[in-house]
Design an enzyme around this catalytic site. Structure first.
Site, PDB file in Angstrom:
ATOM      1  N   ASP A 187      -0.466  13.787  21.119  1.00  0.00           N
ATOM      2  CA  ASP A 187       0.583  13.682  20.106  1.00  0.00           C
ATOM      3  C   ASP A 187       0.155  14.224  18.752  1.00  0.00           C
ATOM      4  OD1 ASP A 187       2.172  12.552  21.998  1.00  0.00           O
ATOM      5  OD2 ASP A 187       2.159  10.532  21.171  1.00  0.00           O
ATOM      6  N   THR A 232      -8.376   2.085   7.683  1.00  0.00           N
ATOM      7  CA  THR A 232      -7.677   0.841   8.033  1.00  0.00           C
ATOM      8  C   THR A 232      -6.169   1.050   8.108  1.00  0.00           C
ATOM      9  OG1 THR A 232      -7.673   0.208   5.683  1.00  0.00           O
ATOM     10  CG2 THR A 232      -9.455  -0.668   7.052  1.00  0.00           C
ATOM     11  N   ASP A 284       0.820  -1.211   0.000  1.00  0.00           N
ATOM     12  CA  ASP A 284       0.000   0.000   0.000  1.00  0.00           C
ATOM     13  C   ASP A 284       0.855   1.264   0.000  1.00  0.00           C
ATOM     14  OD1 ASP A 284      -2.271  -1.517  -0.043  1.00  0.00           O
ATOM     15  OD2 ASP A 284      -2.731  -1.304   2.086  1.00  0.00           O
ATOM     16  N   TYR A 338      -3.334   4.461   9.464  1.00  0.00           N
ATOM     17  CA  TYR A 338      -2.847   5.156  10.658  1.00  0.00           C
ATOM     18  C   TYR A 338      -3.982   5.410  11.652  1.00  0.00           C
ATOM     19  CZ  TYR A 338       0.046   8.676  13.154  1.00  0.00           C
ATOM     20  OH  TYR A 338       0.767   9.393  14.082  1.00  0.00           O
TER      21      TYR A 338
END
Length: 267
Positions: free
Chosen positions: A158, A169, A57, A171
């Site tokens: 963060d 699907t 990917d 990060y």
């Protein structure tokens, strides 16, 4: 119908050269001209009818720099670990290309995001646009998220991810965001390691306009599009649905839920 194919290789994959040789031989047997190259060979690759991408990917995300301006469809050969966006496994290339050449294919379109910085620069993302800590900074980021001008979240942690359903699907999933089927027209705002229990992912329409704004010291945050750092010192970015769509060549009817079970079981 197909006269030429661009074969984009990932030199970091040890098996890539052998698979590319085999793939080129298959296409040549059908009289299809092949242009093999790296991402920097953009001009030659973009002149082909479609782009065959060898990798996972991540390689496909890099290939969009070539495919989008040329409006090329992408056919992914999976040399990666999961490969949600790929279509053919190397062991099945002969059968897959035979199906392609027989006209048994369709185009699947996926929504893209456009991010626009304060400078006016813009970038596309298929998976996500994130604001994260810059460099080796250990500072907590505080980010305000507005949707259509209305405040919907204030995240201290963060960072924050604005994701497409394709990126749900990727990060966003790792940060605790929901998995969303490709047929749903939505974006997701997912906090990254929030320092409060009240921070939760928010699903919005892909027609909405999102503004992500860093609160506090300048220079502590950067904007990242599909894993690539775009703006190293960002204060504010706008996010919206892009006019262009990413195009993928599909050879089989894909059931998202079957694919999800198959791919996630490999993690």
């Amino acid at each position: 119908m197909w006269h030429s194919v661009g074969i984009l290789i990932n030199p970091m994959k040890a098996e890539c050269a052998a698979v590319a040789d085999r793939l080129e031989g298959i296409f040549l047997s059908y009289g299809v001209r092949c242009v093999r190259g790296l991402p920097e060979d953009r001009a030659a690759l973009s002149a082909c009818d479609f782009l065959c991408v060898l990798g996972g990917d991540g390689t496909i995300l890099a290939a969009l720099d070539i495919a989008l301006p040329a409006e090329q469809p992408i056919l992914g050969i999976n040399l990666g670990r999961v490969g949600f966006l790929t279509e053919i496994e190397p062991a099945h290339m002969e059968d897959g290309i035979a199906q392609l050449m027989a006209g048994k294919w369709q185009i699947e379109e996926r929504t893209l995001m456009r991010a626009r910085a304060e400078s006016g620069e813009s970038a596309f993302a298929l998976n996500e646009i994130a604001i994260v800590r810059a460099g080796v900074s250990a500072r907590i980021l505080t980010i305000e998220a507005d949707v259509n001008g209305y405040p919907v979240a204030r995240v201290s942690g963060d960072g924050i991810i604005a994701s497409t359903v394709t990126g749900s699907t990727a990060y966003s999933l790792s940060a605790g965001g929901p998995i969303i089927a490709p047929s749903v027209k939505a974006f997701v705002l997912t906090p990254i390691c929030p320092h409060t229990m009240s921070s939760r992912p928010v699903v919005v329409s892909e027609e909405d306009r999102i503004c992500l704004r860093v609160v506090g010291e300048n220079g502590s945050a950067q904007a990242v599009c599909d894993g690539r750092a775009m703006w190293p010192h960002v204060r504010e970015i706008g996010v919206e649905r892009a006019e262009k769509m990413a195009k993928f060549l599909r050879l089989n009817q894909r059931n998202f839920y079957h694919l999800l079970r198959e791919k996630l079981s490999e993690w």
